[in-house]
Design a protein around this motif. Structure first.
Motif, PDB file in Angstrom:
ATOM      1  N   GLY A  35      31.111 -24.140  33.648  1.00 31.28           N
ATOM      2  CA  GLY A  35      31.435 -22.975  32.837  1.00 31.28           C
ATOM      3  C   GLY A  35      30.687 -21.768  33.374  1.00 31.28           C
ATOM      4  N   PHE A  36      30.700 -20.686  32.602  1.00 32.60           N
ATOM      5  CA  PHE A  36      30.105 -19.447  33.103  1.00 32.60           C
ATOM      6  C   PHE A  36      29.146 -18.847  32.061  1.00 32.60           C
ATOM      7  CE2 PHE A  36      34.373 -19.973  34.756  1.00 32.60           C
ATOM      8  CZ  PHE A  36      34.152 -19.923  36.123  1.00 32.60           C
ATOM      9  N   LEU A  37      28.035 -18.293  32.556  1.00 30.36           N
ATOM     10  CA  LEU A  37      27.121 -17.484  31.731  1.00 30.36           C
ATOM     11  C   LEU A  37      27.200 -16.062  32.266  1.00 30.36           C
ATOM     12  CD1 LEU A  37      24.903 -17.406  29.491  1.00 30.36           C
ATOM     13  CD2 LEU A  37      23.227 -17.680  31.337  1.00 30.36           C
ATOM     14  N   ALA A  38      27.615 -15.129  31.435  1.00 31.21           N
ATOM     15  CA  ALA A  38      27.790 -13.744  31.899  1.00 31.21           C
ATOM     16  C   ALA A  38      27.473 -12.785  30.765  1.00 31.21           C
ATOM     17  CB  ALA A  38      29.224 -13.533  32.385  1.00 31.21           C
ATOM     18  N   GLY A  39      27.103 -11.571  31.142  1.00 24.41           N
ATOM     19  CA  GLY A  39      26.802 -10.566  30.126  1.00 24.41           C
ATOM     20  C   GLY A  39      26.193  -9.317  30.726  1.00 24.41           C
ATOM     21  N   GLN A  40      25.750  -8.429  29.853  1.00 25.04           N
ATOM     22  CA  GLN A  40      25.112  -7.185  30.288  1.00 25.04           C
ATOM     23  C   GLN A  40      23.694  -7.132  29.718  1.00 25.04           C
ATOM     24  OE1 GLN A  40      26.603  -3.443  28.755  1.00 25.04           O
ATOM     25  NE2 GLN A  40      26.080  -2.363  30.654  1.00 25.04           N
ATOM     26  N   LEU A  41      22.756  -6.683  30.540  1.00 26.30           N
ATOM     27  CA  LEU A  41      21.358  -6.578  30.140  1.00 26.30           C
ATOM     28  C   LEU A  41      21.037  -5.117  29.863  1.00 26.30           C
ATOM     29  CD1 LEU A  41      19.898  -9.028  32.819  1.00 26.30           C
ATOM     30  CD2 LEU A  41      20.697  -9.529  30.495  1.00 26.30           C
ATOM     31  N   ARG A  45      17.218   1.218  24.128  1.00 26.65           N
ATOM     32  CA  ARG A  45      18.075   2.368  23.859  1.00 26.65           C
ATOM     33  C   ARG A  45      19.530   2.092  24.231  1.00 26.65           C
ATOM     34  NH1 ARG A  45      15.760   6.104  27.868  1.00 26.65           N
ATOM     35  NH2 ARG A  45      15.256   4.122  28.874  1.00 26.65           N
ATOM     36  N   ASN A  46      19.849   0.808  24.494  1.00 26.84           N
ATOM     37  CA  ASN A  46      21.192   0.384  24.900  1.00 26.84           C
ATOM     38  C   ASN A  46      21.554   0.858  26.302  1.00 26.84           C
ATOM     39  OD1 ASN A  46      22.331  -1.378  23.140  1.00 26.84           O
ATOM     40  ND2 ASN A  46      23.347   0.159  21.887  1.00 26.84           N
ATOM     41  N   ALA A  47      20.574   1.273  27.071  1.00 22.05           N
ATOM     42  CA  ALA A  47      20.826   1.681  28.451  1.00 22.05           C
ATOM     43  C   ALA A  47      20.813   0.439  29.344  1.00 22.05           C
ATOM     44  CB  ALA A  47      19.762   2.671  28.918  1.00 22.05           C
ATOM     45  N   PRO A  48      21.759   0.339  30.316  1.00 21.88           N
ATOM     46  CA  PRO A  48      21.818  -0.847  31.186  1.00 21.88           C
ATOM     47  C   PRO A  48      20.590  -0.948  32.084  1.00 21.88           C
ATOM     48  CG  PRO A  48      23.304   0.856  31.979  1.00 21.88           C
ATOM     49  CD  PRO A  48      22.801   1.321  30.648  1.00 21.88           C
ATOM     50  N   HIS A  70      25.201  -5.862  34.618  1.00 19.27           N
ATOM     51  CA  HIS A  70      26.053  -7.037  34.473  1.00 19.27           C
ATOM     52  C   HIS A  70      25.655  -8.131  35.480  1.00 19.27           C
ATOM     53  CE1 HIS A  70      28.678  -4.090  32.389  1.00 19.27           C
ATOM     54  NE2 HIS A  70      29.051  -5.160  31.690  1.00 19.27           N
ATOM     55  N   TYR A  71      25.852  -9.382  35.059  1.00 21.42           N
ATOM     56  CA  TYR A  71      25.600 -10.522  35.931  1.00 21.42           C
ATOM     57  C   TYR A  71      26.550 -11.660  35.523  1.00 21.42           C
ATOM     58  CZ  TYR A  71      23.451 -13.150  32.137  1.00 21.42           C
ATOM     59  OH  TYR A  71      23.254 -13.842  30.970  1.00 21.42           O
ATOM     60  N   ARG A 109      19.122  -8.076  25.162  1.00 23.59           N
ATOM     61  CA  ARG A 109      18.402  -6.799  25.114  1.00 23.59           C
ATOM     62  C   ARG A 109      16.947  -7.060  25.451  1.00 23.59           C
ATOM     63  NH1 ARG A 109      19.458  -2.698  20.294  1.00 23.59           N
ATOM     64  NH2 ARG A 109      21.401  -2.648  21.477  1.00 23.59           N
ATOM     65  N   LEU A 110      16.467  -6.384  26.482  1.00 26.10           N
ATOM     66  CA  LEU A 110      15.094  -6.587  26.943  1.00 26.10           C
ATOM     67  C   LEU A 110      14.197  -5.481  26.404  1.00 26.10           C
ATOM     68  CD1 LEU A 110      16.953  -8.133  29.044  1.00 26.10           C
ATOM     69  CD2 LEU A 110      15.064  -7.870  30.651  1.00 26.10           C
ATOM     70  N   THR A 111      12.970  -5.816  26.106  1.00 30.80           N
ATOM     71  CA  THR A 111      11.989  -4.849  25.612  1.00 30.80           C
ATOM     72  C   THR A 111      11.017  -4.512  26.723  1.00 30.80           C
ATOM     73  OG1 THR A 111      12.144  -5.738  23.386  1.00 30.80           O
ATOM     74  CG2 THR A 111      10.208  -4.395  23.881  1.00 30.80           C
ATOM     75  N   ARG A 112      10.806  -3.233  26.902  1.00 25.61           N
ATOM     76  CA  ARG A 112       9.887  -2.813  27.956  1.00 25.61           C
ATOM     77  C   ARG A 112       8.487  -3.353  27.719  1.00 25.61           C
ATOM     78  NH1 ARG A 112      12.774   1.821  26.825  1.00 25.61           N
ATOM     79  NH2 ARG A 112      13.944   2.720  28.551  1.00 25.61           N
ATOM     80  N   GLN A 113       7.823  -3.681  28.802  1.00 24.33           N
ATOM     81  CA  GLN A 113       6.403  -4.002  28.674  1.00 24.33           C
ATOM     82  C   GLN A 113       5.664  -2.732  28.284  1.00 24.33           C
ATOM     83  OE1 GLN A 113       4.903  -5.832  32.230  1.00 24.33           O
ATOM     84  NE2 GLN A 113       5.247  -7.860  31.366  1.00 24.33           N
ATOM     85  N   GLY A 114       4.681  -2.882  27.435  1.00 23.72           N
ATOM     86  CA  GLY A 114       3.986  -1.702  26.927  1.00 23.72           C
ATOM     87  C   GLY A 114       3.234  -0.943  28.000  1.00 23.72           C
ATOM     88  N   ASN A 115       3.479   0.351  28.111  1.00 22.76           N
ATOM     89  CA  ASN A 115       2.614   1.263  28.851  1.00 22.76           C
ATOM     90  C   ASN A 115       2.668   2.605  28.143  1.00 22.76           C
ATOM     91  OD1 ASN A 115       4.812   2.839  29.824  1.00 22.76           O
ATOM     92  ND2 ASN A 115       5.098   1.441  31.556  1.00 22.76           N
TER      93      ASN A 115
END
Length: 773
Positions: A35-41, A45-48, A70-71, A109-115
């Motif tokens: 099968g396939f795993l696909a999506g957008q990261l 802020r919903n920015a790719p 996308h991947y 949705r990824l969260t930035r590492q804190g800086n």
């Protein structure tokens, strides 16, 4: 021999069996269902996010997200633990179930590492915004940062921020507004706007900040320093920049802390804080801090007379904050702030002063589906009294009355803001009203009295727009209109035996302050920014109407002063961040001012006949002309490992007088008290299980003591070193501070060979603190 042949045949048979199994598994893999795993990261802020590496935890399957985030990965059916890895976002682990011939949604949705860029600044924009989107040059100090540990006053922490200079000529005994806080070499503390919880606390008398010494250091949650003009948001005073002292708010977990210190010059300091959010939505937190010191001999032995008294100072600050969470979308907050300062200082004349300040604030913030909004009303009152006594050489005591003065100052203000997000725009409109009243009454006993008073009022409107252009560009644009008026200016003097009454004419003007800034994030670690802005400062009551002896000169008021104007200020900057380990920032700026306000010597013949300078040289504040400032601000913060942090900054500043109307010979000279080079930094070791130690140093190059650039009034280069040590023992900590570790003798201020102050020599204080958290 037979045994060897049998053994060989047996091994060959095992090998053939294993080989057959491998062929069988390979054939099975070739026909196994997939099968396939696909999506957008995307980010918060919903920015790719491009460049994210996606791989199964066992390392057998992987892919890399393209520039649109996308991947896609082809996987066998079943459950897989998948890792998403990116330098700016760390690693995220998630489990997915893959079905035959189907596409499983793997959008994450990824969260930035804190800086630092993730911080929300409440000062650099009209409404709170992520630091990464703001074009201004901003430094943020948090209560947990090494600079904020064990500080005696606010400027102990600010000394290591590039572009910022704090002048405290006599240490903790420096009185009220005599502590100068300047940004970008603008030369006067009233050109830097000081906010406390977002409300201006510069007084209406001189434009300085009287409670700078006394503010409870334990109440500070963070300090935000915005370099460059902030007039497009805050109006007058913010020409060099803006400093916002943000105090702690009540939290769900209880806050309880105490601190006691004692050291050199009989210096004692004690503080306490307590607070909590209650179940009914109410929260309260309170702070108190008391400081006392006996001071030191601040002049050379050749100038210090036997009867001179060392200065002394008492300081007290009590602060309370009450909050009420009305509902999840609205909040009410009230702050009450009391300051007391009691300095005693002087040489041939002793000034026994008392200053009390009461600040009150009420703020409502809320949001609905259409708007974010806030309304802040505040009232600040400052009362200063002073009793001046001359030295009586016959009776060997200070008992000859000189004068008694009172200076009440009242400020009423309101700030209202409405913010709306319209597509990629965040638009804020607001109004700012500030009404002030200052009075100075000085009685010389039988000789007579001298009084002056006046009102200074501001009515202002502003609009700001923070625009997101794609995922990597932000545009900050702002415009503010200010109408300022000096009204009801009066002067009364009967010192010469005649009643002299002057009613000053109304002075006013309209000022428009624009700003535009651009931020480009080349990557999540690198950003470039540029900004153009203008600013202004209206003249304060003291410089307009006061005419009296001050120190070694007679100061003549000037009711014709015009507002100072920053014609332009241009910033070009870059910031580089790697996770939580490395932060590097650099900003070049160039700014030009006109109608700069400076104190200059004038002929005694220019003094009106109803004033008596008593043979003293006469100085008057005038609008001298044009001044240009250019400079470079750089800072570095590098976490060498979990325990060691290296902090450094370098500030280069160059000033030049382009036009000096009353004395063209000054043109081409530099501003006073403006060193070209300032380098500072520290190395901190923070390991609560063992010990916390930090070593700090600050070097300033030479500077001129006057506008004439007199060689005999040059302030020499100086390097000052400090040391902080603390040992945690459960909830208690034992602390030790050493200021001026190398015991350097240097000038805190220098105006002439007979009028200068030495800064404090080496001083040590020991302390004990307790914190529930």
């Amino acid at each position: 021999m037979i045994h060897i042949v049998y053994s060989f045949k047996s091994q060959l048979s095992n090998i053939l069996i294993v080989f057959s199994l491998l062929l069988s598994l390979t054939a099975h893999a070739q026909i196994q269902a997939t099968g396939f795993l696909a999506g957008q990261l995307t980010d918060d802020r919903n920015a790719p996010i491009g460049g994210v590496i996606v791989f199964t935890e066992d390392g057998r399957f992987s892919a890399t997200a393209d520039s649109t985030g996308h991947y896609q990965i082809t996987l066998p059916i079943g459950k897989f633990k998948v890792v998403f890895s990116h330098l700016g976002y760390g690693k995220i682990h998630q489990t997915f179930t893959i079905s035959e011939s189907k596409v499983t949604n793997g959008s994450v949705r990824l969260t930035r590492q804190g800086n630092l860029l993730d911080d929300i600044t409440v000062t650099g924009s009209a409404m709170p915004a992520e630091l990464r989107t703001i074009a201004s040059s901003i430094s943020i100090l948090k209560s947990t940062d090494p600079e904020m540990k064990q500080i005696q006053t606010i400027d102990d922490a600010l000394n290591f921020i590039p572009g910022l200079s704090v002048g405290r000529s006599r240490g903790l005994t420096t009185t009220g507004t005599h502590t100068s806080v300047t940004l970008r070499g603008t030369g006067a503390s009233n050109r830097t706007l000081i906010l406390k919880d977002g409300v201006p606390i510069n007084d209406a008398y001189t434009g300085g900040v009287s409670e700078w010494n006394s503010t409870a250091t334990g109440s500070i949650s963070r300090i935000e320093v915005v370099r460059g003009p902030g007039s497009s948001i805050y109006g007058s005073n913010s020409m060099g920049g803006t400093i916002n002292i943000v105090t702690e708010t009540p939290t769900q977990s209880p806050t309880l802390g105490m601190d006691v210190r004692y050291g050199s010059m009989n210096t004692f300091q004690a503080g306490a804080k307590a607070g909590k959010v209650l179940k009914n939505g109410f929260g309260i937190i309170a702070f108190a801090e008391y400081k006392k010191t006996d001071g030191y001999k601040y002049m050379a032995d050749s100038l210090w007379k036997d009867y001179f008294q060392k200065p002394a100072m008492e300081l007290l600050n009590v602060n309370a904050k009450i909050s009420y969470q009305i509902n999840p979308n609205s909040k009410l907050e009230a702050i009450m702030d009391y300051h007391l300062q009691k300095p005693v200082s002087g040489t041939t004349i002793i000034y026994d002063d008392k200053s009390t300040t009461n600040n009150y604030l009420l703020r409502y913030t809320g949001k609905n589906s259409a708007f974010n909004y806030s309304a802040t009303a505040y009232y600040n009152n400052n009362d200063r009294t002073s009793t001046a006594l001359k030295w009586n050489s016959k009776e060997n005591q200070f008992n000859t009355p000189y004068y008694v003065s009172t200076v009440p100052i009242d400020i009423y203000g309101f700030i209202g803001k409405i913010n709306k997000n319209i597509k990629n725009h965040s638009v804020t409109v607001g109004a700012d009203i500030r009404l002030t009243r200052s009075v100075s009454e000085k009685s010389y006993g039988a000789q007579g009295s001298q009084n002056f008073s006046g009102n200074q009022n501001f009515t202002s409107f502003f609009i700001n727009d923070d625009v997101a252009i794609g995922s990597s560009i932000n545009l900050n644009a702002g415009l503010r209109y200010d109408n300022w008026q000096n009204v009801k200016g009066k002067f009364f003097d009967n010192m010469t035996g005649k009643d002299i009454t002057i009613d000053y004419a109304k002075a006013s003007s309209n000022v428009v302050s624009p700003k535009i800034g651009l931020v480009y994030r080349a990557t999540e670690q690198i950003r470039f920014r540029s900004q153009y802005a203008m600013g202004f400062k209206a003249p304060n009551i003291y410089y307009l109407y006061n005419s009296a002896p001050l120190g070694s000169s007679f100061r003549l008021g000037n009711p014709n002063l015009k507002p100072e104007r920053m014609v332009y200020s241009v910033d070009l900057g870059a910031d580089f961040y790697v996770n939580n380990n490395l932060e590097i920032s650099a900003t070049y700026y160039a700014s030009q001012y006109k109608d700069f306000n400076e104190s200059v010597l004038i002929p005694a013949s220019d003094v009106p006949s109803y004033f008596d300078p008593a043979g003293l040289p006469v100085r008057q504040y005038i609008n001298i002309g044009k001044v240009k400032l250019t400079g470079l601000e750089t800072s570095l913060r590098y976490k060498l490992n979990p325990h060691f942090t290296l902090i450094g900054s370098y500030f280069y500043n160059k000033s030049k007088i382009l036009e000096y109307q009353s004395n063209p010979s000054y043109e081409g000279k530099e501003m006073d008290s403006n060193p070209h080079h300032t380098t500072s930094g520290g190395l901190a070791y923070d390991n609560p299980k063992i010990i916390n130690v930090s070593l700090w140093a600050r070097h300033t190059s030479k500077s001129f003591g006057d506008l004439e650039n007199s060689e005999n009034l040059v302030m020499d280069p100086i390097t000052v070193v400090g040391l902080k040590v603390s040992k945690q023992i459960g909830k208690f900590a034992v602390t030790a501070n050493v200021l001026n570790l190398l015991d350097k003798l240097y000038y805190g201020s220098y105006t002439s060979a007979t009028s200068y102050y030495y800064a404090p020599r080496r001083s040590v204080n020991l302390g004990l603190s307790y914190s529930l958290k």
